[in-house]
Design a protein around this motif. Structure first.
Motif, PDB file in Angstrom:
ATOM      1  N   GLN A 181      12.908  10.702   0.812  1.00 43.75           N
ATOM      2  CA  GLN A 181      13.709  10.304   1.964  1.00 43.75           C
ATOM      3  C   GLN A 181      12.824   9.650   3.010  1.00 43.75           C
ATOM      4  N   ILE A 182      13.455   8.864   3.847  1.00 44.27           N
ATOM      5  CA  ILE A 182      12.744   8.209   4.936  1.00 44.27           C
ATOM      6  C   ILE A 182      12.891   9.085   6.168  1.00 44.27           C
ATOM      7  N   THR A 183      11.762   9.384   6.784  1.00 42.72           N
ATOM      8  CA  THR A 183      11.736  10.167   8.013  1.00 42.72           C
ATOM      9  C   THR A 183      10.887   9.398   9.015  1.00 42.72           C
ATOM     10  N   GLY A 184      11.542   8.778   9.970  1.00 43.11           N
ATOM     11  CA  GLY A 184      10.821   7.956  10.939  1.00 43.11           C
ATOM     12  C   GLY A 184      10.135   6.796  10.239  1.00 43.11           C
ATOM     13  N   ASP A 185       8.815   6.704  10.384  1.00 42.81           N
ATOM     14  CA  ASP A 185       8.068   5.613   9.772  1.00 42.81           C
ATOM     15  C   ASP A 185       7.298   6.064   8.528  1.00 42.81           C
ATOM     16  N   THR A 186       7.806   7.136   7.890  1.00 38.29           N
ATOM     17  CA  THR A 186       7.175   7.632   6.669  1.00 38.29           C
ATOM     18  C   THR A 186       8.198   7.814   5.559  1.00 38.29           C
ATOM     19  N   VAL A 187       7.690   7.835   4.335  1.00 32.16           N
ATOM     20  CA  VAL A 187       8.504   8.265   3.206  1.00 32.16           C
ATOM     21  C   VAL A 187       8.065   9.686   2.902  1.00 32.16           C
ATOM     22  N   ARG A 190       0.834  -1.205   0.000  1.00 33.04           N
ATOM     23  CA  ARG A 190       0.000   0.000   0.000  1.00 33.04           C
ATOM     24  C   ARG A 190       0.866   1.251   0.000  1.00 33.04           C
ATOM     25  N   ALA A 191       1.923   1.263   0.823  1.00 32.20           N
ATOM     26  CA  ALA A 191       2.824   2.413   0.884  1.00 32.20           C
ATOM     27  C   ALA A 191       3.531   2.624  -0.451  1.00 32.20           C
ATOM     28  N   LEU A 192       3.948   1.535  -1.069  1.00 36.12           N
ATOM     29  CA  LEU A 192       4.594   1.617  -2.383  1.00 36.12           C
ATOM     30  C   LEU A 192       3.632   2.203  -3.413  1.00 36.12           C
ATOM     31  N   ASP A 193       2.408   1.701  -3.439  1.00 37.96           N
ATOM     32  CA  ASP A 193       1.409   2.179  -4.400  1.00 37.96           C
ATOM     33  C   ASP A 193       1.054   3.644  -4.153  1.00 37.96           C
ATOM     34  N   LEU A 194       0.825   4.004  -2.884  1.00 39.05           N
ATOM     35  CA  LEU A 194       0.455   5.389  -2.569  1.00 39.05           C
ATOM     36  C   LEU A 194       1.596   6.354  -2.857  1.00 39.05           C
ATOM     37  N   THR A 195       2.826   5.931  -2.609  1.00 45.22           N
ATOM     38  CA  THR A 195       3.972   6.789  -2.899  1.00 45.22           C
ATOM     39  C   THR A 195       4.061   7.061  -4.392  1.00 45.22           C
ATOM     40  N   GLN A 196       3.882   6.037  -5.197  1.00 38.23           N
ATOM     41  CA  GLN A 196       3.911   6.239  -6.643  1.00 38.23           C
ATOM     42  C   GLN A 196       2.772   7.149  -7.095  1.00 38.23           C
TER      43      GLN A 196
END
Length: 137
Positions: free
Chosen positions: A64-70, A35-41
């Motif tokens: 960039q990665i910041t804590g538990d987010t991209v 889900r994170a991969l899809d939403l990031t794209q």
């Protein structure tokens, strides 16, 4: 990543985002949900599309990665900050900013000495409740 303004920018940016998250997972052992991969794209696609459409000149994309987010950061040369329109199911197009704000954990638009910078943060792990936990436009 500096985007050059050709017709391949949006696809190149989505590919870069997928590759970045895949490397983060493989090289640093950080869990990245599908889900994170899809939403990031999706967010990258919408923000780069808007920058290409409304801003003259170059566009820069930073991930960039910041804590538990991209963190997805898009800079462009137009100083006008974007404004999400009121929801309208009958409107064709121009829903990109609404989409980004709905799926992102946080969203920020700020003017820079030249142009503006848009930042959206997407959770790397799935929401435990299964709901999209973004903010409303």
């Amino acid at each position: 990543m500096a985007l050059v303004g050709d017709g391949e920018d949006i696809a190149r940016a989505r590919h870069l985002a997928a590759g970045f998250l895949t490397r983060v997972q493989a090289e640093h052992g950080l869990h990245v949900s599908q889900r994170a991969l899809d939403l990031t794209q999706l967010v990258v696609s919408e923000l780069v599309t808007n920058a290409r459409k409304y801003a003259p000149g170059p566009v820069l994309l930073d991930l960039q990665i910041t804590g538990d987010t991209v963190e997805v950061v898009v800079w462009d040369s137009d100083p006008v900050l974007p404004v999400a329109r009121a929801a309208d199911a009958g409107r064709v197009g121009q829903h990109g900013l609404e989409i980004v704000m709905a799926v992102a954990q946080s969203f920020e638009a700020r003017r820079e000495p030249v142009g503006k910078c848009i930042t959206a943060r997407i959770a790397l792990a799935d929401d435990p409740g299964g709901a999209v936990s973004g903010r409303r436009p």
